[in-house]
Each structure stands twice: as C-alpha cells, then as structure tokens.
Design a protein around this motif. Structure first.
Motif, PDB file in Angstrom:
ATOM      1  N   SER A  20       0.820  -1.215   0.000  1.00 48.36           N
ATOM      2  CA  SER A  20       0.000   0.000   0.000  1.00 48.36           C
ATOM      3  C   SER A  20       0.854   1.266   0.000  1.00 48.36           C
ATOM      4  O   SER A  20       0.369   2.345  -0.335  1.00 48.36           O
ATOM      5  N   LYS A  21       2.113   1.153   0.340  1.00 47.98           N
ATOM      6  CA  LYS A  21       3.025   2.305   0.371  1.00 47.98           C
ATOM      7  C   LYS A  21       3.599   2.631  -1.011  1.00 47.98           C
ATOM      8  O   LYS A  21       4.247   3.657  -1.176  1.00 47.98           O
ATOM      9  N   TRP A  22       3.374   1.777  -2.004  1.00 46.61           N
ATOM     10  CA  TRP A  22       4.018   1.945  -3.310  1.00 46.61           C
ATOM     11  C   TRP A  22       3.643   3.263  -3.985  1.00 46.61           C
ATOM     12  O   TRP A  22       4.505   3.966  -4.513  1.00 46.61           O
ATOM     13  N   VAL A  23       2.373   3.623  -3.961  1.00 48.86           N
ATOM     14  CA  VAL A  23       1.933   4.863  -4.611  1.00 48.86           C
ATOM     15  C   VAL A  23       2.546   6.072  -3.909  1.00 48.86           C
ATOM     16  O   VAL A  23       3.037   7.004  -4.559  1.00 48.86           O
ATOM     17  N   ALA A  24       2.548   6.061  -2.602  1.00 47.43           N
ATOM     18  CA  ALA A  24       3.144   7.169  -1.852  1.00 47.43           C
ATOM     19  C   ALA A  24       4.647   7.241  -2.087  1.00 47.43           C
ATOM     20  O   ALA A  24       5.218   8.330  -2.177  1.00 47.43           O
ATOM     21  N   LEU A  25       5.265   6.091  -2.218  1.00 51.15           N
ATOM     22  CA  LEU A  25       6.710   6.031  -2.462  1.00 51.15           C
ATOM     23  C   LEU A  25       7.063   6.659  -3.800  1.00 51.15           C
ATOM     24  O   LEU A  25       8.074   7.359  -3.916  1.00 51.15           O
ATOM     25  N   GLN A  26       6.227   6.446  -4.789  1.00 50.59           N
ATOM     26  CA  GLN A  26       6.475   7.010  -6.112  1.00 50.59           C
ATOM     27  C   GLN A  26       6.302   8.529  -6.150  1.00 50.59           C
ATOM     28  O   GLN A  26       6.862   9.193  -7.013  1.00 50.59           O
ATOM     29  N   SER A  27       5.536   9.064  -5.230  1.00 55.10           N
ATOM     30  CA  SER A  27       5.257  10.499  -5.251  1.00 55.10           C
ATOM     31  C   SER A  27       6.155  11.317  -4.326  1.00 55.10           C
ATOM     32  O   SER A  27       5.938  12.518  -4.177  1.00 55.10           O
ATOM     33  N   ILE A  28       7.151  10.691  -3.722  1.00 55.66           N
ATOM     34  CA  ILE A  28       8.060  11.420  -2.837  1.00 55.66           C
ATOM     35  C   ILE A  28       8.898  12.396  -3.663  1.00 55.66           C
ATOM     36  O   ILE A  28       9.559  11.994  -4.620  1.00 55.66           O
ATOM     37  N   PRO A  29       8.897  13.671  -3.300  1.00 55.94           N
ATOM     38  CA  PRO A  29       9.709  14.646  -4.036  1.00 55.94           C
ATOM     39  C   PRO A  29      11.151  14.650  -3.525  1.00 55.94           C
ATOM     40  O   PRO A  29      11.504  15.432  -2.644  1.00 55.94           O
ATOM     41  N   LEU A  30      11.978  13.773  -4.056  1.00 55.42           N
ATOM     42  CA  LEU A  30      13.378  13.716  -3.649  1.00 55.42           C
ATOM     43  C   LEU A  30      14.128  14.915  -4.210  1.00 55.42           C
ATOM     44  O   LEU A  30      13.931  15.306  -5.357  1.00 55.42           O
ATOM     45  N   LYS A  31      14.986  15.489  -3.399  1.00 54.50           N
ATOM     46  CA  LYS A  31      15.769  16.652  -3.813  1.00 54.50           C
ATOM     47  C   LYS A  31      17.020  16.183  -4.547  1.00 54.50           C
ATOM     48  O   LYS A  31      17.644  15.193  -4.179  1.00 54.50           O
ATOM     49  N   ASP A  32      17.393  16.922  -5.578  1.00 55.36           N
ATOM     50  CA  ASP A  32      18.565  16.592  -6.386  1.00 55.36           C
ATOM     51  C   ASP A  32      19.798  17.211  -5.751  1.00 55.36           C
ATOM     52  O   ASP A  32      19.836  18.420  -5.485  1.00 55.36           O
ATOM     53  N   SER A  33      20.817  16.403  -5.496  1.00 54.69           N
ATOM     54  CA  SER A  33      22.029  16.895  -4.851  1.00 54.69           C
ATOM     55  C   SER A  33      22.828  17.833  -5.750  1.00 54.69           C
ATOM     56  O   SER A  33      23.488  18.746  -5.261  1.00 54.69           O
ATOM     57  N   THR A  34      22.765  17.647  -7.059  1.00 55.66           N
ATOM     58  CA  THR A  34      23.458  18.558  -7.974  1.00 55.66           C
ATOM     59  C   THR A  34      22.818  19.939  -7.940  1.00 55.66           C
ATOM     60  O   THR A  34      23.523  20.961  -7.922  1.00 55.66           O
ATOM     61  N   THR A  35      21.513  19.985  -7.902  1.00 56.40           N
ATOM     62  CA  THR A  35      20.809  21.264  -7.800  1.00 56.40           C
ATOM     63  C   THR A  35      21.158  21.971  -6.499  1.00 56.40           C
ATOM     64  O   THR A  35      21.391  23.181  -6.489  1.00 56.40           O
ATOM     65  N   SER A  36      21.225  21.212  -5.409  1.00 60.84           N
ATOM     66  CA  SER A  36      21.562  21.841  -4.130  1.00 60.84           C
ATOM     67  C   SER A  36      22.997  22.359  -4.136  1.00 60.84           C
ATOM     68  O   SER A  36      23.277  23.406  -3.547  1.00 60.84           O
ATOM     69  N   LEU A  37      23.906  21.669  -4.815  1.00 62.80           N
ATOM     70  CA  LEU A  37      25.284  22.160  -4.912  1.00 62.80           C
ATOM     71  C   LEU A  37      25.352  23.447  -5.729  1.00 62.80           C
ATOM     72  O   LEU A  37      26.036  24.404  -5.346  1.00 62.80           O
ATOM     73  N   ILE A  38      24.636  23.493  -6.837  1.00 67.14           N
ATOM     74  CA  ILE A  38      24.613  24.708  -7.663  1.00 67.14           C
ATOM     75  C   ILE A  38      24.013  25.876  -6.881  1.00 67.14           C
ATOM     76  O   ILE A  38      24.543  26.994  -6.906  1.00 67.14           O
ATOM     77  N   LEU A  39      22.930  25.613  -6.165  1.00 64.66           N
ATOM     78  CA  LEU A  39      22.336  26.661  -5.338  1.00 64.66           C
ATOM     79  C   LEU A  39      23.298  27.114  -4.248  1.00 64.66           C
ATOM     80  O   LEU A  39      23.359  28.307  -3.924  1.00 64.66           O
TER      81      LEU A  39
END
Length: 111
Positions: free
Chosen positions: A35-54
C-alpha cells in the motif's frame, strides 16, 4: 513489497541516497507493505546537484538550505550572510551529503 518494485525504485533513485544507506533502504522497502508503493512514487526527492549549484551561487543567502528543507539553518545563513562567508564555503562541501541524508530521512519517515 515485491522485490522487482523495490529494485526498480532503488535503481531509479540511487543517486538521491548515500551509497552506504542503500542496503538499509532496500531492506526497509522490502519489509513495507504494497500500500506504500503509490506514496513512495510520489516522494519529491531533492537533487544533490541542484543543491550544490544553489549553494555555490546563492549559498550566502541560505537558499541551498531552504531548498533541502532546513528552514532554520536557511534563516540563520540569510541573517548572517552565509556565516560571514565561511559557512557558505563550508556548505559547498557538505550540501550534497546533507541533501542525500534529508532524502533518506524523508523516505524512512514515510515507510
């Protein structure tokens, strides 16, 4: 959860987590129910490359910390102009690990 689903998720999102945490994440996902599969797919993971550029471009304003969800640290960096420049430079080396740790913590809190 099914092994094929878990392996697909790990392959697709491995860059979002620290490599030493992937076996633990895999075990936790295998133990979770389907039942967690749908929620798992919708997790907004942050991109580490974007955070480094920022961090490089706007780290003295705390934008990198706001991006990964560290609101308190972002405000502190904003008020002190990146810790008078020192903290902004130090974050160039730490922000990727912090981003991956935040992703792991967010994932584990969901399951």
């Amino acid at each position: 959860m099914e092994t094929s689903k878990v392996d697909t998720y790990i392959i697709a999102n491995a860059k979002s987590f620290k490599s030493e945490q992937i076996p633990f994440i895999r075990e936790r996902l295998l133990a979770a129910d389907d039942s967690k599969w749908v929620a798992l797919q919708s997790i907004p993971l942050k991109d580490s490359t974007t955070s480094l550029i920022l961090s490089i471009l706007l780290g003295y304003l705390g934008i990198d910390r706001f991006y990964i969800g560290d609101i308190g640290l972002g405000i502190f960096k904003l008020i002190t102009c990146g810790g008078f420049g020192f903290w902004a430079i130090i974050d160039w080396f730490l922000i990727i690990g912090a981003t991956k740790s935040k992703n792991t913590n967010y994932l584990l809190s969901l399951i």
